[in-house]
Every structure is written in structure tokens, then in C-alpha cells.
Design a protein around this motif. Structure first.
Motif, PDB file in Angstrom:
ATOM      1  N   ALA A 468       0.837  -1.197   0.000  1.00 43.27           N
ATOM      2  CA  ALA A 468       0.000   0.000   0.000  1.00 43.27           C
ATOM      3  C   ALA A 468       0.875   1.251   0.000  1.00 43.27           C
ATOM      4  CB  ALA A 468      -0.902  -0.018   1.232  1.00 43.27           C
ATOM      5  N   ASN A 475       2.404   6.944  -6.656  1.00 41.13           N
ATOM      6  CA  ASN A 475       1.482   7.965  -7.160  1.00 41.13           C
ATOM      7  C   ASN A 475       1.927   9.354  -6.752  1.00 41.13           C
ATOM      8  OD1 ASN A 475      -0.340   6.260  -8.494  1.00 41.13           O
ATOM      9  ND2 ASN A 475      -1.243   5.658  -6.535  1.00 41.13           N
ATOM     10  N   ALA A 476       2.334   9.479  -5.511  1.00 43.52           N
ATOM     11  CA  ALA A 476       2.771  10.779  -5.013  1.00 43.52           C
ATOM     12  C   ALA A 476       3.966  11.262  -5.818  1.00 43.52           C
ATOM     13  CB  ALA A 476       3.117  10.665  -3.531  1.00 43.52           C
TER      14      ALA A 476
ATOM     15  N   PHE B  22       1.397  11.544  -0.656  1.00 47.03           N
ATOM     16  CA  PHE B  22       0.449  11.474  -1.761  1.00 47.03           C
ATOM     17  C   PHE B  22      -0.630  12.551  -1.617  1.00 47.03           C
ATOM     18  CE2 PHE B  22      -3.693   9.886  -3.224  1.00 47.03           C
ATOM     19  CZ  PHE B  22      -3.443   9.897  -4.583  1.00 47.03           C
ATOM     20  N   PRO B 105      -3.574  -3.181  -0.701  1.00 49.64           N
ATOM     21  CA  PRO B 105      -3.229  -1.871  -1.248  1.00 49.64           C
ATOM     22  C   PRO B 105      -4.350  -1.364  -2.138  1.00 49.64           C
ATOM     23  CG  PRO B 105      -2.122  -3.610  -2.491  1.00 49.64           C
ATOM     24  CD  PRO B 105      -2.966  -4.282  -1.476  1.00 49.64           C
ATOM     25  N   PHE B 106      -4.700  -0.102  -2.044  1.00 50.00           N
ATOM     26  CA  PHE B 106      -5.797   0.478  -2.831  1.00 50.00           C
ATOM     27  C   PHE B 106      -5.177   1.389  -3.880  1.00 50.00           C
ATOM     28  CE2 PHE B 106      -5.307   2.059   1.464  1.00 50.00           C
ATOM     29  CZ  PHE B 106      -4.643   3.246   1.223  1.00 50.00           C
ATOM     30  N   SER B 107      -5.962   1.707  -4.912  1.00 51.53           N
ATOM     31  CA  SER B 107      -5.427   2.573  -5.975  1.00 51.53           C
ATOM     32  C   SER B 107      -5.558   4.033  -5.540  1.00 51.53           C
ATOM     33  CB  SER B 107      -6.188   2.335  -7.277  1.00 51.53           C
ATOM     34  OG  SER B 107      -7.481   2.898  -7.168  1.00 51.53           O
ATOM     35  N   GLU B 108      -4.833   4.871  -6.210  1.00 50.35           N
ATOM     36  CA  GLU B 108      -4.885   6.291  -5.842  1.00 50.35           C
ATOM     37  C   GLU B 108      -6.280   6.834  -6.083  1.00 50.35           C
ATOM     38  OE1 GLU B 108      -2.764   9.079  -8.197  1.00 50.35           O
ATOM     39  OE2 GLU B 108      -3.046   8.003 -10.067  1.00 50.35           O
ATOM     40  N   LEU B 111      -8.680   5.998  -3.255  1.00 49.02           N
ATOM     41  CA  LEU B 111      -8.447   6.815  -2.078  1.00 49.02           C
ATOM     42  C   LEU B 111      -8.884   8.263  -2.335  1.00 49.02           C
ATOM     43  CD1 LEU B 111      -7.204   6.988   0.781  1.00 49.02           C
ATOM     44  CD2 LEU B 111      -5.106   7.772  -0.317  1.00 49.02           C
ATOM     45  N   LEU B 112      -8.491   8.715  -3.511  1.00 49.75           N
ATOM     46  CA  LEU B 112      -8.801  10.114  -3.828  1.00 49.75           C
ATOM     47  C   LEU B 112     -10.317  10.349  -3.848  1.00 49.75           C
ATOM     48  CD1 LEU B 112      -6.674  12.175  -4.210  1.00 49.75           C
ATOM     49  CD2 LEU B 112      -6.728  11.798  -6.688  1.00 49.75           C
TER      50      LEU B 112
END
Lengths: 676, 203
Positions: A468, A475-476, B22, B105-108, B111-112
Motif C-alpha cells: 500500500a 502515485n505521489a 500522496f 493496497p488500494f489505488s490512488e 483513495l482520492l
């Protein structure tokens, strides 16, 4: 010359002196004769004759010493007679050392035909003279035809005596007669001893002498002979008919036919069976030959019979073992050709139906196996060595696992003439064992997989955390780079975290992969405390999930043992989860697990896993190591038994003890690495 | 929304730091805490915000946080994230008002979306709250008699009926009614009813 003492009963005074002397001589010899004749054994005869001598010579002592040998080191006094008051202080049947002056006397008397006057013709040994108070003595050597000569001697203690010629002649004659009598009686005694020895030998060897008179059919034999034939022993002879009546009905015709054949002059060597009165069957071996009389007619058959039942039984058992043994047994000569082979050997090695005897080993084993394995080992065997080996071998009909032993055989001489081969085909056994080992490895692997499944969600959690983080950081990172203007500092920081978390994830995956390996156990040096820390890292997530506080007290710093890392880790995981399971029902703050390592006795490593859980009672304590025993609703119940078998395979021990407080401690030991 | 604040609570430092980075990279403000207690102890700013909360903490559960926040009089939308989610766990979270329950783990985007939804909801909630507070302030200027009249008007009573109930004349009620509408800043009965609705906390 002093007049001879004539017996009062003999009217000698009217005869001329010479005739008187002659008569005296004859009468005294007659007395000696009678003493000899009436005696039944050597001792009696010597005693009687010496008594007569005492009375004839009116002397004080008469003795026989033995041996009268100038080379002897000692002598005995087989017989002595004395007048009252002149008892001989020397004992009979005691060995006295032969002193030089005694040997001097022996030398003198053995080199003289007749008697010698001791003290006159030859000096009396001073000590003997004084001890026995001898004034005069007359002695001579006498020669029985059995054994060594005797010294025959008379003593006069009361006065100094002059021995007359007549007296000396009589003494000499008595000596000769005594020698003859001793010859006869000693021979008789030796003969009796021989007979006793023969009977004893017959009894021990179950061999007896047998003599059959052809004309009468009378059979003479010894006590042992009667015993062998199953006949009463209180007699001297039996008959062929009586012997035949004892013979086993199936052998009777053969034996009477052979008996008739023997009468015609044939040497016989036969075996037959005797039925003893109590029904017992005995095997008899009879050998004999015909003896003809002076005119050439067959007169007697002389031979021996032997009870060979024990031998037969042993032979029978040997043959039974040989024929029915599940192991292949063969005898091979130094020419590598089979002398004998039992059915199992021929079956095991697929020998052609004609049998192995006479075949060369290479024909049976194939050239390759013969040259590379059989011949080198047999050469060692023929050199005197007992050879054993067990291995997989290629034989013409396939690949087999054989256990083979070669034993040198010395049949009659010291020279090795053959080898005894014992072969066991253990192929099936080995395959089964291989299968068992494989099954055990698979079971251990399955148990590991089961264990992993139990802590699977914790491990998933552990892996998912860095994953995770990686996704987010990735992405960041991209967004920091895409920004106007790009924020390189943030992007760099994010990429650094990606690398760290990637490493962290791969470590976790590595630990799991190790535990999932299903391969053969590998022995390698394992650092114990490091192993404990690795294992704890693997289950830390699960312990967290279960709200268990784990603490360590590791004091086996740098200690290395030799073992299979995966299996040992499996044991630790099992013990830790076992302790965790035991604490499921406790309040969170009471769930404590302690792992200790230390160096114990004999520098063994000792590891302890202590929980504060529900513990077990005495009944459970005995069973927790049983397969499929579980107090839990989940799980195979294989954790502890597999752990124990793993530890035992490493040469250690695994056991459980109840704590003083709540819970249980599981202990295991591992032998120290002897190389370190 | 650009000034939205995301409060991250996770005991795993990597997860915490990567989330923070992020969230900041998408232009939101972020503060991170390693345990729910830290969050509770902190001073919460008066800006639209949401919480991104891990379910599992050593010795306690993140699912207990909503109740604790409520006790403290804090209303804030929560997005749950977990390493190993179970269905009962997600049901409990959603019942407690969670915006989303994400499994690591989740995708961006996941989460966004969840974070934006949460911030939006928080903003709406804040707007509603401030309207209500304004309404309550106006309402507070009413006299007791005016409040009695207000309640009956909102309930749909006619002036005549109200006058009868309160024991006065219709004309007096008309005057009260005019003052109430003036004080509360509404021009029609319909607006007055909406004002009453705003004032009542949405339950």
C-alpha cells in the motif's frame, strides 16, 4: 659264615650244607610266589611280597622307591613294610627331592646287575642313614617292562649286618620275581584304564565297536553298543536277529540284505534307523569289513556303529534353513563357479531352470556387476575377510537393492576354498522406505502450509502494508514530478520510500517462501538466536493481531547448530502459535509469550517457549505429542508431533512442563555443532 | 476544496508517510498520527477535513474512534483503510458512518474519490451547521410569545386558530407574525417553514 636261619618246619639240618642252602632258597622263593599269586592288584602284591621279605631276612624295613633313575629330580615310596619300632618316617605317595647322594645310590644300583650292599659297596646317603637309623642295607634296581625301574631295598637298623652270598642271591631272585609281577600287574592296570577310556570314548562319541561271528550270527559289542542299538546293556552279546528286530521296518530288508552281502566279503558303510523301546527313532551309521580265518573262510565282521541322530538332525535343520530361507544362499568356489545355491538365491537372481550349480557368477550377475562389485569383494573374501555391503545394483533383470555378505569357507584345510554368499533382495523394503520418507517430508510440508494458512491473514496484512505504501508513494512521486514546477525534493523522498518498502515486502515474502519450501531437508549451520529473531518477525503480525506481547531472552549468542533451517523455523512457529492459541481466552494484558535460548548441559542448545495460557492437566501432558490430538477446534493436531519428530531427527528432544504460575513451557534441545 | 485537510492515522510509518506525501501531492493539506489517541489529543482546525484511519492498532481497534469523536462533540467523516478487511468489520464501519472502507493496497483513485467525497460531505455538513447556527441566532431574538406564534405558523395553523389557542385576537397574532418574519429575515410562510427545518439538526 653265619648259618642261615632255617624255618623250624623245615628239617634242613640233616641235609648237606649246599643242599640246605638250596632248599632254603626254594622254600623262600615259594613263599614269595604265593604272595605274588594271591595278590589281586599291584599294591596288595607289593605289600605282601615286602612282608615276606621282612620275615625271610629278619630285617627291619623293606621298601620300594620309584623311579630308580639317576636322572630323576624326585622319588616316591610306593610301598614300605617295617617291623614294629622301626616305622619309616617317610610317607608313601609323597614326592621327595632326589639329593645327589641318593642319585649316587641309584646310579650304582642301576649300573649293577645284582644287589649292592649299601654302606659297603656304595656309601649310604648320610642324611638318610641318620634319619632312618640304618646300620646296614641291601638294595637293587628292578626293571618291570612297564615304566621306570624301582629301587628294592632292605634296612637293618638293629645292628651292622654282613649280607651272605646266599642272602644276596635270594634277594636278587626276589627282585627279579618282583619285577615280573610288577610288569604283569602294571600292564593289567594300564589295560583296565584303556578299557575304561575306550568305554568313555564310546559313550561320549556314541561310537561302539561291533564284532559279528559269521557262522553263529552272534554279535559282540560294548555297553555303548547295546545302548546305541536300543538293547538291554546287561550282557556280552546279542544276535543279528535281535538287532534286526530293533531296526525300523523300512530299513530292515535293506539291512539284512547288506548283512548277507557283508558275509561275502564286501566292505559295508550304511545308515539305518533303530526304534528304541520308548519309540524314539535314532539314526545309526555302521561301517565294517570282513575278517577271514586262517583257512581263508569268512569268520567275523569287524566294524563300528555310531549314533548319528544329532548329526542327522543338525544336517536336516541345515538343509531346511538352506532350502526354505527367504535369503539367497550360495557357495562359490575360487573359480567363481557356483557349488551350491538355494531356491531363494536362484529365484532372487533369476537363475535359469537348470540351476546355478556349475555356472560362472558373471553369467548370473552380468559382466558389469561381476567385474565392478562381486569380484573385487569376493577377492577380499578369498583373502580371508568377511565382506558385507548393501547397495543398489544393476542386474540383467533390472535395478535392485541388495544386502550381500561373503564369508570365507575353509572346508577341510586352512586354505580358503569357497565363499558363502548370503543375498537379501531389499528392493521392496527400500522402495517402501523411500515412500515413507517422502510421505514424511510431504506431511511436514503440509503441516507448514497449514501453519502458514493459520497465520496467512496476518502475513497478508504484513505484505499489504508495504505494498500500500509503495502504491501511494509511487502515485505521489508521479504527481510531485508532474507539478508545475516539479517538486523534486518530495519526489526523491517518495522514491526513497518506494525502495525501502519494496525491500521490506520482499523480506516478508522471502520468509514465507522459505517456510513453504517442500524440498528435502538440508543440513547446514544455523545460528540459533538469528533463527529465533527471523521466526519471530514472521509471526509478529499474527501475535499483534491476537494482542499478544512477545518478549525474548536470547543467551545463545553466536551458538550454531547443524540442521534444516526451514524445519527448525517450522518448529518455532508451531510452538509460538501453540502458546498463542493457549492464551486466546485471556484478557489482553495477560497474554505474554517468552522465548528463551541458552546453552545447556554438554553445550547443547536449549530453547524454551513459555506462555501464560490455560495450561494442561496430567492427562493432556501425555497426549499433546500424539498425532491429531488437539484441544483446539481448528488445526490438524499435527503441530507438536511433527515438531517433536523434527527435533528428534536433529538429535534433540522436545518436551513440555507446566509453569509454576499459569501456562506451559515447551522446551527443546539441539546438539551443539561439533565442528564449531 | 483545495484547502481540505486530511488527517491520516496509521501505526505503520511507511503507510503513514506515503499517504501524507500522496495527499499533499494532490494539493490537499495533510497531518499524520500514529494512533487514534494522538488525533483525539490534537487541536482540530476549523477547516473542512476528513480522517483516513487504519482499522488495526496494537491493542485496540480503529472502529472505536467514531464513538469517541462523537463523545467529544466532533463530527468528521472517516475513510477506513485496512490490511486485512473482513465483511463484519466493513459492515460495522459503514454503520458507524464511514465514507469508505478500503483494503490495502488500494489505488490512488479509490483513495482520492473517498477522500474528496469525505471532504465534500464535511464541507456540506459544515455549511449546514453554520446555517443552522445563524438561524438559531435569529431565533434567539424572538420573544417567548413570538416563539409560540412561530411554532404554530410552521405547524400550518391559521391566524384565527392561533389567536383562539393563545387567548387573544386575530389582529394581535398578525402583528406577532409580522415581527417574527422580520426578525428571522423571511418573506413567506414557505420560507419560514424551510427556516424551521434548517434549525432542526438533520438526524
Amino acid at each position: 659264615m653265619q648259618t642261615v636261619h632255617a624255618d623250624a618246619k623245615t628239617p634242613v639240618d640233616r641235609l648237606p650244607e649246599k643242599a640246605q642252602d638250596h632248599l632254603w632258597f626254594l622254600e623262600n622263593m615259594d613263599a614269595v610266589h604265593r604272595a605274588i599269586q594271591s595278590a589281586s592288584d599291584v599294591e596288595q602284591m607289593m605289600s605282601d611280597v615286602l612282608d615276606v621279605v621282612l620275615s625271610i631276612f629278619e630285617c627291619d624295613r623293606a621298601l620300594l622307591t620309584h623311579p630308580c633313575d639317576p636322572a630323576t629330580t624326585s622319588f616316591r615310596i610306593p610301598m614300605r613294610r617295617t617291623r614294629p619300632g622301626f616305622e619309616c618316617p617317610l610317607a608313601s605317595d609323597v614326592e621327595y627331592p632326589a639329593t645327589p647322594d641318593v642319585l649316587e645310590v641309584y646310579r650304582a644300583v642301576t649300573s649293577t646287575e645284582g644287589p649292592l650292599r649299601l654302606g659297603t659297596d656304595v656309601p649310604l646317603p648320610a642324611q638318610v642313614k641318620e634319619d632312618l637309623q640304618i646300620q646296614s642295607a641291601l638294595g637293587m634296581a628292578i626293571y618291570p617292562k612297564v615304566g621306570k625301574p624301582y629301587h628294592f631295598v632292605v634296612h637293618q637298623c638293629t645292628h651292622v649286618r654282613q649280607w651272605t652270598r646266599e642272602e644276596q642271591r635270594l634277594f636278587e631272585e626276589i627282585g627279579r620275581r618282583l619285577a615280573d609281577a610288577l610288569t604283569t600287574l602294571l600292564m593289567l592296570r594300564d589295560l583296565r584304564r584303556s578299557e575304561l577310556r575306550l568305554a568313555e570314548a564310546e559313550r561320549v562319541t556314541h561310537v561302539a565297536y561291533v564284532e559279528r561271528e559269521v557262522a553263529t550270527g552272534r554279535v559282540l559289542t560294548s555297553e555303548e553298543g547295546f545302548r546305541i542299538l536300543g538293547l538291554p546293556i546287561d550282557r556280552q552279546w546279542t544276535s543279528l536277529a535281535e538287532v534286526l528286530s530293533r531296526v525300523h521296518p523300512s530299513d530292515r530288508a535293506m539291512l539284512s540284505q547288506r548283512a548277507a552281502g557283508a558275509r561275502e566279503g564286501a566292505y559295508h558303510d550304511i545308515q539305518y534307523r533303530i526304534i528304541r523301546p520308548n519309540g524314539e527313532v535314532r539314526f545309526i551309521h555302521s561301517r565294517g569289513d570282513l575278517v577271514e580265518d586262517e583257512s581263508g573262510r569268512p569268520s567275523r565282521i569287524l566294524g563300528i556303529i555310531q549314533d548319528i541322530t544329532d548329526h542327522k538332525r543338525a544336517e536336516y535343520l541345515t538343509r531346511q534353513v538352506f532350502d526354505s530361507s527367504p535369503d539367497g544362499i550360495a557357495i562359490v568356489g575360487t573359480d567363481f563357479r557356483y557349488r551350491r545355491a538355494n531356491p531363494a538365491y536362484e529365484r532372487t537372481l533369476h537363475v535359469p531352470p537348470d540351476g546355478a550349480v556349475g555356472m560362472h557368477m558373471a553369467e548370473v550377475l552380468g559382466d558389469a556387476l561381476f567385474e565392478t562389485v562381486a569380484k573385487p569383494n569376493l577377492d577380499r573374501c578369498f583373502a580371508g575377510e568377511e565382506v558385507q555391503y548393501a547397495n543398489w545394483v544393476e542386474v540383467p533383470f533390472g535395478r535392485r537393492y541388495a544386502s550381500v555378505s561373503y564369508t570365507p569357507l575353509r572346508l577341510d584345510t586352512e586354505r580358503i576354498e569357497a565363499a558363502l554368499i548370503v543375498v537379501s533382495d531389499l528392493t521392496e523394503h527400500m522402495l517402501a522406505q523411500d515412500g515413507l520418507q517422502k510421505a514424511q517430508t510431504e506431511l511436514a510440508h503440509m503441516a507448514r502450509a497449514t501453519t502458514l494458512a493459520a497465520i496467512g491473514s496476518s502475513i497478508a496484512h504484513e505484505v499489504n502494508q508495504p505494498l500500500a505504501a509503495i502504491v501511494m508513494s509511487g502515485n505521489a512521486c508521479r504527481r510531485w514530478l508532474d507539478a508545475e514546477p516539479p517538486n523534486l525534493e518530495e519526489a526523491r523522498e517518495a522514491s526513497r520510500r518506494i525502495v525501502n518498502d519494496g525491500n521490506r515486502a520482499s523480506e516478508i515474502v522471502g520468509r514465507i517462501r522459505t517456510l513453504l519450501q517442500g524440498g528435502e531437508p538440508v543440513k547446514e549451520p544455523v545460528e540459533l538466536d538469528e533463527l529465533i529473531r527471523d521466526t519471530l518477525a514472521l509471526v509478529q503480525g499474527e501475535l499483534n493481531r491476537r494482542k499478544i506481547t512477545a518478549q525474548t531472552d536470547l543467551r545463545a549468542t553466536g551458538k550454531t547448530i547443524v540442521g534444516d533451517r526451514v524445519q527448525l523455523q517450522q518448529v518455532l512457529v508451531n510452538l509460538i502459535l501453540n502458546g498463542a492459541d493457549a492464551m486466546d481466552l485471556l484478557p489482553t494484558e495477560d497474554r505474554k509469550l517468552t522465548i528463551r535460548s541458552m546453552t545447556g548441559a554438554d553445550s547443547n542448545a536449549v530453547i524454551e517457549v513459555e506462555d501464560t495460557g490455560v495450561g494442561f492437566d496430567a492427562h493432556d501432558a501425555a497426549r499433546i505429542f500424539d498425532a491429531f490430538y488437539s484441544t483446539k477446534s481448528h488445526g490438524l493436531g499435527m503441530g507438536l508431533p511433527i515438531s517433536r519428530s523434527i527435533i528428534e531427527a536433529h538429535g534433540g528432544a522436545l518436551w513440555a512442563t507446566a509453569n509454576n504460575g499459569p501456562g506451559v513451557t515447551l522446551h527443546f534441545t539441539l546438539p551443539a555443532d561439533s565442528d564449531s | 476544496m483545495a484547502d481540505g485537510l486530511v488527517l491520516v492515522v496509521d501505526d505503520d510509518a511507511s503507510v503513514r508517510e506515503s499517504l501524507k506525501s500522496f495527499i499533499r501531492s494532490v494539493g490537499l493539506r495533510c497531518e499524520a498520527f500514529s494512533a487514534p489517541d494522538e488525533l483525539l489529543a490534537s487541536e482540530l482546525p476549523e477547516a473542512s477535513a476528513c480522517v483516513v484511519l487504519d482499522v488495526e492498532f496494537p491493542g485496540r481497534s480503529g472502529l472505536d474512534l467514531p464513538a469517541q469523536l462523537q463523545q467529544a462533540g466532533i463530527e468528521i467523516p472517516i475513510v477506513y483503510i485496512t490490511g486485512h478487511g473482513t465483511i463484519p468489520m466493513s459492515v460495522r464501519a459503514m454503520k458507524a458512518g464511514a465514507i469508505e472502507f478500503l483494503t490495502k493496497p488500494f489505488s490512488e483513485q479509490e483513495l482520492l474519490d473517498a477522500v474528496m467525497q469525505a471532504l465534500e460531505r464535511d464541507q456540506t455538513a459544515r455549511a449546514t451547521r453554520s446555517e443552522r447556527e445563524a438561524s438559531l441566532a435569529r431565533f434567539a431574538t424572538l420573544t417567548p410569545r413570538e416563539r409560540e406564534v412561530f411554532a404554530r405558523v410552521v405547524a400550518g395553523r391559521m391566524n384565527k386558530e392561533i389567536a383562539a389557542e393563545l387567548g387573544t385576537v386575530e389582529q394581535t397574532i398578525k402583528q406577532h407574525r409580522g415581527r417574527v418574519m422580520h426578525k428571522l429575515g423571511v418573506n413567506s410562510v414557505a420560507e419560514l417553514v424551510r427556516f424551521a427545518e434548517r434549525m432542526t439538526p438533520s438526524a
